[in-house]
Design a protein around this motif. Structure first.
Motif, mmCIF file in Angstrom:
data_model
loop_
_atom_site.group_PDB
_atom_site.id
_atom_site.type_symbol
_atom_site.label_atom_id
_atom_site.label_comp_id
_atom_site.label_asym_id
_atom_site.label_seq_id
_atom_site.Cartn_x
_atom_site.Cartn_y
_atom_site.Cartn_z
ATOM 1 N N UNK A 1 15.846 -14.239 1.223
ATOM 2 C CA UNK A 1 16.543 -14.369 0.072
ATOM 3 C C UNK A 1 17.747 -15.418 0.091
ATOM 4 N N UNK A 2 18.608 -15.607 1.002
ATOM 5 C CA UNK A 2 19.461 -16.431 1.056
ATOM 6 C C UNK A 2 19.146 -17.978 0.911
ATOM 7 N N UNK A 3 18.067 -17.990 1.683
ATOM 8 C CA UNK A 3 17.346 -19.590 1.886
ATOM 9 C C UNK A 3 16.030 -19.914 0.941
ATOM 10 N N UNK A 4 15.874 -18.843 0.074
ATOM 11 C CA UNK A 4 14.821 -18.928 -0.797
ATOM 12 C C UNK A 4 13.391 -19.053 -0.080
ATOM 13 N N UNK A 5 13.169 -18.161 1.217
ATOM 14 C CA UNK A 5 11.833 -18.572 1.765
ATOM 15 C C UNK A 5 10.990 -17.235 1.349
ATOM 16 N N UNK A 6 9.566 -17.675 1.013
ATOM 17 C CA UNK A 6 8.773 -16.446 0.753
ATOM 18 C C UNK A 6 8.440 -15.705 1.906
ATOM 19 N N UNK A 7 8.149 -14.341 1.823
ATOM 20 C CA UNK A 7 8.022 -13.288 3.123
ATOM 21 C C UNK A 7 6.694 -12.524 2.569
ATOM 22 N N UNK A 8 5.704 -12.413 3.272
ATOM 23 C CA UNK A 8 4.758 -11.376 3.325
ATOM 24 C C UNK A 8 4.554 -10.675 4.523
ATOM 25 N N UNK A 9 4.862 -9.209 4.114
ATOM 26 C CA UNK A 9 4.795 -8.202 5.190
ATOM 27 C C UNK A 9 3.200 -7.941 5.284
ATOM 28 N N UNK A 10 3.295 -7.783 6.727
ATOM 29 C CA UNK A 10 1.608 -7.411 7.395
ATOM 30 C C UNK A 10 1.363 -6.401 8.145
ATOM 31 N N UNK A 11 0.564 -5.621 7.981
ATOM 32 C CA UNK A 11 0.304 -4.572 9.118
ATOM 33 C C UNK A 11 -0.905 -5.093 9.994
ATOM 34 N N UNK A 12 -2.119 -4.452 10.166
ATOM 35 C CA UNK A 12 -2.998 -4.947 11.060
ATOM 36 C C UNK A 12 -3.995 -6.049 10.485
ATOM 37 N N UNK A 13 -3.918 -6.329 9.325
ATOM 38 C CA UNK A 13 -4.736 -7.426 8.456
ATOM 39 C C UNK A 13 -6.246 -7.019 8.228
ATOM 40 N N UNK A 14 -6.405 -5.857 8.025
ATOM 41 C CA UNK A 14 -7.548 -5.348 7.632
ATOM 42 C C UNK A 14 -7.954 -5.310 6.283
ATOM 43 N N UNK A 15 -7.041 -5.697 5.305
ATOM 44 C CA UNK A 15 -7.167 -5.689 3.984
ATOM 45 C C UNK A 15 -8.354 -6.746 3.394
ATOM 46 N N UNK A 16 -8.718 -6.451 2.450
ATOM 47 C CA UNK A 16 -9.950 -7.490 1.944
ATOM 48 C C UNK A 16 -9.498 -8.180 0.560
ATOM 49 N N UNK A 17 -8.483 -8.157 0.074
ATOM 50 C CA UNK A 17 -7.938 -8.969 -1.196
ATOM 51 C C UNK A 17 -7.106 -10.246 -1.231
ATOM 52 N N UNK A 18 -6.789 -10.322 0.046
ATOM 53 C CA UNK A 18 -5.755 -11.514 0.427
ATOM 54 C C UNK A 18 -4.428 -11.280 0.319
ATOM 55 N N UNK A 19 -4.260 -9.861 0.074
ATOM 56 C CA UNK A 19 -2.681 -9.484 0.116
ATOM 57 C C UNK A 19 -1.895 -10.045 1.199
ATOM 58 N N UNK B 1 -4.035 13.377 9.124
ATOM 59 C CA UNK B 1 -3.582 12.819 8.102
ATOM 60 C C UNK B 1 -4.956 12.186 7.134
ATOM 61 N N UNK B 2 -5.017 12.785 5.829
ATOM 62 C CA UNK B 2 -6.209 12.626 5.366
ATOM 63 C C UNK B 2 -6.750 11.315 5.243
ATOM 64 N N UNK B 3 -5.954 10.065 4.470
ATOM 65 C CA UNK B 3 -6.698 9.125 4.388
ATOM 66 C C UNK B 3 -7.544 8.291 5.619
ATOM 67 N N UNK B 4 -8.676 8.074 5.144
ATOM 68 C CA UNK B 4 -9.851 7.715 6.358
ATOM 69 C C UNK B 4 -10.460 6.450 5.901
ATOM 70 N N UNK B 5 -9.906 5.260 5.616
ATOM 71 C CA UNK B 5 -10.520 4.042 5.245
ATOM 72 C C UNK B 5 -11.534 3.779 6.435
ATOM 73 N N UNK B 6 -12.474 2.664 5.992
ATOM 74 C CA UNK B 6 -13.506 2.449 6.935
ATOM 75 C C UNK B 6 -13.035 1.705 8.322
ATOM 76 N N UNK B 7 -11.914 1.251 8.144
ATOM 77 C CA UNK B 7 -11.127 0.444 9.083
ATOM 78 C C UNK B 7 -10.127 1.641 10.094
ATOM 79 N N UNK B 8 -10.328 2.740 9.657
ATOM 80 C CA UNK B 8 -9.234 3.843 10.243
ATOM 81 C C UNK B 8 -8.903 3.709 11.635
ATOM 82 N N UNK B 9 -9.662 3.449 12.565
ATOM 83 C CA UNK B 9 -9.373 3.456 13.879
ATOM 84 C C UNK B 9 -8.248 2.158 14.179
ATOM 85 N N UNK B 10 -8.365 1.258 13.196
ATOM 86 C CA UNK B 10 -7.682 -0.070 13.759
ATOM 87 C C UNK B 10 -6.736 -0.551 12.552
#
Length: 458
Positions: free
Chosen positions: A61-79, A129-138
């Motif tokens: 925030x202080x230096x105006x740097x964009x920040x993208x949080x990332x988990x395992x990178x299995x998403x399909x929308x480019x988020x 834990x109920x959520x079970x997306x197709x990439x659930x293992x990873x």
């Protein structure tokens, strides 16, 4: 942003040491998710504590740097793709299961915990834990929460949003906020927990989650139901969901899906469509549940109904379903996979409309997915190197979204918006609704550093 300020680089070096990466290998490894999008970040931060996350956000925030949080990178929308440059903050090192509380039916975890690892840790306690997306293992829990992931079990147990009780998160202003907790009723103030879940890292970065757990069922059984055509199967979905017994899973597959399964060796008879219906319970109640679901599945267009009560037969049914998505590449190398949602009663209209679009575009469109929630995966298949097919595929995409919205549905059931569907948000929501979303974004991320360019249309 083409380069990082020297002062910013020095702050992160002092804060993280070797966990601050600017080498080419690290940048490339964090430049994409499971979409086809690619953008190199200028640095990769791998914090181990919430305090480090907070310090990173404040420095950005202080230096105006964009920040993208990332988990395992299995998403399909480019988020998780750093399309605005800046840095990627990976939660890979924040992967501890902090607490399992069987008496409260909850678990407290860091965002980098993998869904599959959590399920293994919960097994001795007879919980899941109920959520079970197709990439659930990873895939990671943080990623599941970021896009409100679901999966086949969502028809009975709900999506990620329905299975989280509380969060600790860092806002875009660098403030640590706590919301919810280890309880299932809460009428205290605004529901920030469920606001942050599904916001794709644009409002706050989750550093801890209290998850709602469910008891593992004692018995499970499945039905495989074949129909003359997709309309008959879609009508059966409405009947199944209209009666009192809720299936655990209810999956729809059209004729092209079944043809694809047979091509890849699955023992699936020829039919116009198929439903896979699962139920869980105990040994006494399961036969009743299964009978009620079978009666609802019967009707016009039914070709065959088979019951799978033993584990191996049921596993074969679901293995066939899981094989569908990767098998699509055998039809064409290009795939546009969207996860639109409509009211369950409008599924027949959605299926019929998609079939019309397939004929109009002269392209195969394979439809399958979580019919019990009205959430179908519409897969437009094409050859990217064929200019005509490429143009027709991308021209068909807006028509899929327009069809879903016309039927009273929405753009995404579990994949999220990211970049892929961002520009269609103005069709899904009124200007006043989008203005409210932007006001919330401004309140939690006043300088717009968190995942800029995602979710909300420019």
């Amino acid at each position: 942003m083409n380069s990082l300020p020297a002062a910013f680089h020095q702050i992160l070096t002092q804060l993280l040491g070797e966990a601050w990466r600017t080498d080419a290998a690290a940048l490339e490894a964090h430049a994409r998710d499971n979409s086809w999008r690619h953008a190199l970040p200028l640095g990769v931060a791998l914090p181990s504590t919430r305090e480090q996350v907070q310090a990173i956000v404040r420095a950005c925030r202080e230096h105006g740097v964009p920040l993208v949080g990332r988990g395992a990178g299995t998403g399909t929308t480019g988020a998780a793709v750093p399309t605005a440059g800046g840095i990627v903050l990976s939660f890979a090192r924040m992967n501890r299961i902090l607490e399992i509380r069987p008496g409260d039916r909850c678990a407290v975890v860091e965002p980098g915990v993998l869904n599959g690892d959590l399920q293994q840790a919960l097994m001795p306690h007879g919980l899941f834990w109920p959520p079970d997306p197709s990439s659930a293992e990873i895939c990671s829990i943080g990623g599941n929460l970021a896009c409100n992931a679901g999966g086949p079990r969502a028809v009975k147990y709900g999506t990620s949003r329905d299975n989280v009780l509380g969060l600790v998160a860092i806002t875009g202003s660098g403030e640590l906020i706590q919301c919810g907790g280890a309880y299932t009723k809460d009428a205290t103030g605004y529901d920030l927990t469920h606001l942050i879940v599904g916001s794709e890292g644009t409002l706050a970065l989750i550093v801890e989650a209290t998850l709602k757990l469910a008891p593992r069922p004692r018995a499970q059984a499945g039905l495989r139901v074949l129909y003359r055509d997709a309309s008959a199967a879609a009508a059966a979905v409405s009947r199944v969901m209209a009666q009192p017994v809720t299936p655990t899973m209810l999956e729809f597959m059209d004729a092209r899906s079944l043809e694809l399964l047979r091509r890849n060796g699955a023992q699936v008879p020829e039919a116009g469509a198929m439903l896979l219906i699962d139920a869980d319970g105990d040994d006494d109640t399961l036969p009743y549940l299964l009978n009620a679901l079978a009666e609802a599945a019967e009707g016009d267009g039914l070709l065959a109904l088979d019951v799978a009560t033993d584990g191996s037969a049921r596993d074969k049914l679901w293995a066939a379903r899981r094989a569908l998505s990767p098998a699509l590449k055998s039809i064409a190398p290009g795939k546009i996979n969207e996860d639109v949602v409509v009211p369950v009663s409008r599924i027949p209209d959605l299926v019929e409309g998609v079939q019309r679009l397939s004929l109009e575009a002269k392209l195969p469109i394979v439809t399958f997915g979580h019919a019990g929630n009205g959430n179908l995966h519409v897969n437009i298949l094409y050859h990217p190197d064929d200019a005509g097919e490429n143009a027709r595929a991308h021209a068909a995409l807006p028509k899929v979204f327009a069809l879903a919205l016309e039927l009273g549905g929405t753009l995404s059931g579990e994949h999220g918006i990211g970049v892929a569907k961002r520009d269609f948000m103005a069709q899904a929501f009124s200007p006043a609704t989008l203005a409210t979303m932007r006001a919330i974004k401004q309140a939690l991320d006043p300088d717009g550093i968190l995942n800029p360019g995602k979710v909300l249309p420019l």
